[in-house]
Design an enzyme around this catalytic site. Structure first.
Site, mmCIF file in Angstrom:
data_model
loop_
_atom_site.group_PDB
_atom_site.id
_atom_site.type_symbol
_atom_site.label_atom_id
_atom_site.label_comp_id
_atom_site.label_asym_id
_atom_site.label_seq_id
_atom_site.Cartn_x
_atom_site.Cartn_y
_atom_site.Cartn_z
ATOM 1 N N ASP A 1 0.871 -1.175 0.000
ATOM 2 C CA ASP A 1 0.000 0.000 0.000
ATOM 3 C C ASP A 1 0.903 1.219 0.000
ATOM 4 O OD1 ASP A 1 -2.181 -1.634 0.153
ATOM 5 O OD2 ASP A 1 -2.556 -1.296 2.279
ATOM 6 N N ASP B 1 -14.224 -5.525 -3.777
ATOM 7 C CA ASP B 1 -14.299 -5.494 -2.319
ATOM 8 C C ASP B 1 -15.685 -5.983 -1.932
ATOM 9 O OD1 ASP B 1 -11.780 -4.392 -2.304
ATOM 10 O OD2 ASP B 1 -12.467 -2.338 -1.994
#
Lengths: 213, 256
Positions: free
Chosen positions: B11, B130
């Site tokens: 990330d 997601d």
């Protein structure tokens, strides 16, 4: 020495250039769609990504078909992925797309009914690291153990009746051709530029190769 | 035979790798190029960069990071986060990414997936989904697709959506369980299996890895083709090599 990487608008060639840069820092690398530059190069890399029919159309529209066929007939020539598939006569992709016909054979879709192994369903595209078994010796295999893994991503595979062309095979789940060679040509279904140390070794062997099998 | 893949995820925000739990409490985990090289040396099969930079001023930093990584690391690189247009896909590919992840935009404008797959090939397009479980206990399990980092419900069924993305040209699905992400309690195996068994394209399981066994379970029980994890690798708890050893001991084919 001049190495030309043929750019015919199909896919991202940054990875191929980066990997060649790594193994051939002293050579002149050119990413080009200029037939004159390709014709003048000492060696040629012919990559390819995306749909076969688009690749053939772009090659023809950019006036590169002749120079590809010409260099493939005499200079050290490395085909990668769709650049390897294009060397055959025809691909099932896009409804029997005619290709360059340098080698006899076709490019076939992994057949849905055969994509099973020990109860597990195998995905298509064939994506990831698979073992490449060297079916015969070749200067481009130098220093690479048979069975080494290379990175693949494809839904169609090369199939030739001329078994003397085959230099590498993998299994998914059945054995299929992943590398072919004849005289000055070597062509791989896998991506050496994305295959870590083994891939760099193959590219470095290509850079050092005089085109004699 | 084809190996199952282990994919460390980085990330990235404002040019640094960070890791937090459910997008809060971000900890600095280091320089992205250095971390990418370390994972490459450990035997990572691919790397995924997720750009979570909030400010548009710093959006281009990811391009420089990808350029630097692609010059040194010769395994497939996927980059996602903030991809809105086909032009964004092109910029990331030109910087050296091999695949681009599309998440929220796939829902708000699915034509982008179709167009990008048409221009660059399906192999370059990963659709990130997601998903959050919405069924009640005792009901047949159902999962809904969420966007904007898990904040917005879409009403879309995760399995149906994965099939729709496959139809539109996605080459791969990156499936994250919002319920599990950051909990370190393992993948949502039922979700992973439901999606992976439904589609023909490869599925990467994501969200929830806390120990090495979770990775093996994602493959064996979740039927995933690849497993993605961040925190267990970032802070030196485990290496990619250890993960592969364990998977191999359990009969999973890996690249060593």
């Amino acid at each position: 020495m001049q190495i030309a990487v043929i750019d015919y608008g199909m896919g991202n060639l940054r990875s191929v250039m980066n990997a060649l840069q790594q193994v051939a820092p002293d050579h002149t690398l050119t990413l080009t769609s200029d037939p004159a530059v390709i014709a003048a190069a000492d060696k040629v890399v012919f990559p390819g990504q995306g749909a076969m029919r688009d690749c053939m159309r772009e090659l023809t529209e950019r006036g590169l078909r002749e120079v590809v066929l010409d260099t493939a007939s005499k200079k050290p020539f490395l085909g990668i992925c769709v650049g390897a598939q294009l060397l055959f006569e025809m691909s099932e992709e896009g409804g029997n797309t005619p290709a360059l016909g340098v080698f006899p054979g076709q490019v076939l879709r992994f057949p849905a009914e055969r994509m099973q192994l020990e109860g597990e369903r195998l995905k298509v595209p064939h994506m990831g690291w698979n073992e490449v078994h060297q079916t015969r010796a070749h200067p481009l295999w130098a220093g690479i153990p048979s069975g080494e893994r290379f990175y693949f991503v494809h839904s169609y595979y090369m199939h030739t009746p001329d078994t003397s062309l085959i230099v590498g095979e993998s299994a998914y789940p059945f054995a299929f051709t992943v590398a072919v060679a004849r005289a000055n040509i070597f062509a791989t279904q896998f991506h050496p530029e994305k295959s870590h140390a083994a891939g760099l070794k193959l590219l470095s062997n290509f850079v050092a190769w005089n085109g004699v099998a | 035979m084809l190996a199952k893949r282990i994919i460390p995820c980085l990330d990235v925000t404002d040019g640094r790798v960070v890791k937090g739990v459910n997008f809060v409490g971000l900890r600095d985990a280091g320089d992205p190029v250095e971390i990418a090289r370390r994972y490459d040396q450990q035997g990572a099969d691919e790397l995924t960069f997720l750009d979570i930079t909030a400010s548009s001023d710093n959006r281009d930093l990811i391009l420089h990071i990808i350029e630097a990584v692609a010059e040194q690391v010769f395994i497939p690189l996927t980059v996602g986060g903030g991809v809105r247009k086909v032009e964004d896909v092109r910029r990331l590919l030109n910087a050296g990414a091999d695949k681009v992840g599309i998440n929220t935009t796939a829902v708000t404008n699915p034509q982008v997936v179709e167009d990008a797959a048409g221009y660059f090939g399906s192999q370059a397009i990963v659709v990130a989904i997601d998903a959050k479980r919405v069924s009640q206990p005792g009901e047949a399990p159902r999962w809904q697709v969420f966007t904007h980092g898990g904040r917005n419900a879409t009403g879309l069924d995760a399995v149906e959506w994965a099939l729709e993305m496959q139809r539109r040209g996605a080459g791969e699905i990156l499936l994250t369980s919002m319920d599990k992400d950051g909990t370190r309690s393992g993948f949502d195996l039922a979700l992973t299996r439901a999606v992976s068994d439904a589609v023909q394209i490869p599925v990467i399981a994501s969200g929830g890895v806390g120990k090495l066994q979770d990775l093996a379970d994602g493959i064996k029980l979740g039927h995933a083709d690849a497993v993605l994890a961040a925190s267990i690798f970032h802070f030196g708890d485990h290496t990619v090599g250890e993960a592969k050893q364990l998977m191999r001991e359990q009969g999973i084919e890996v690249r060593l």
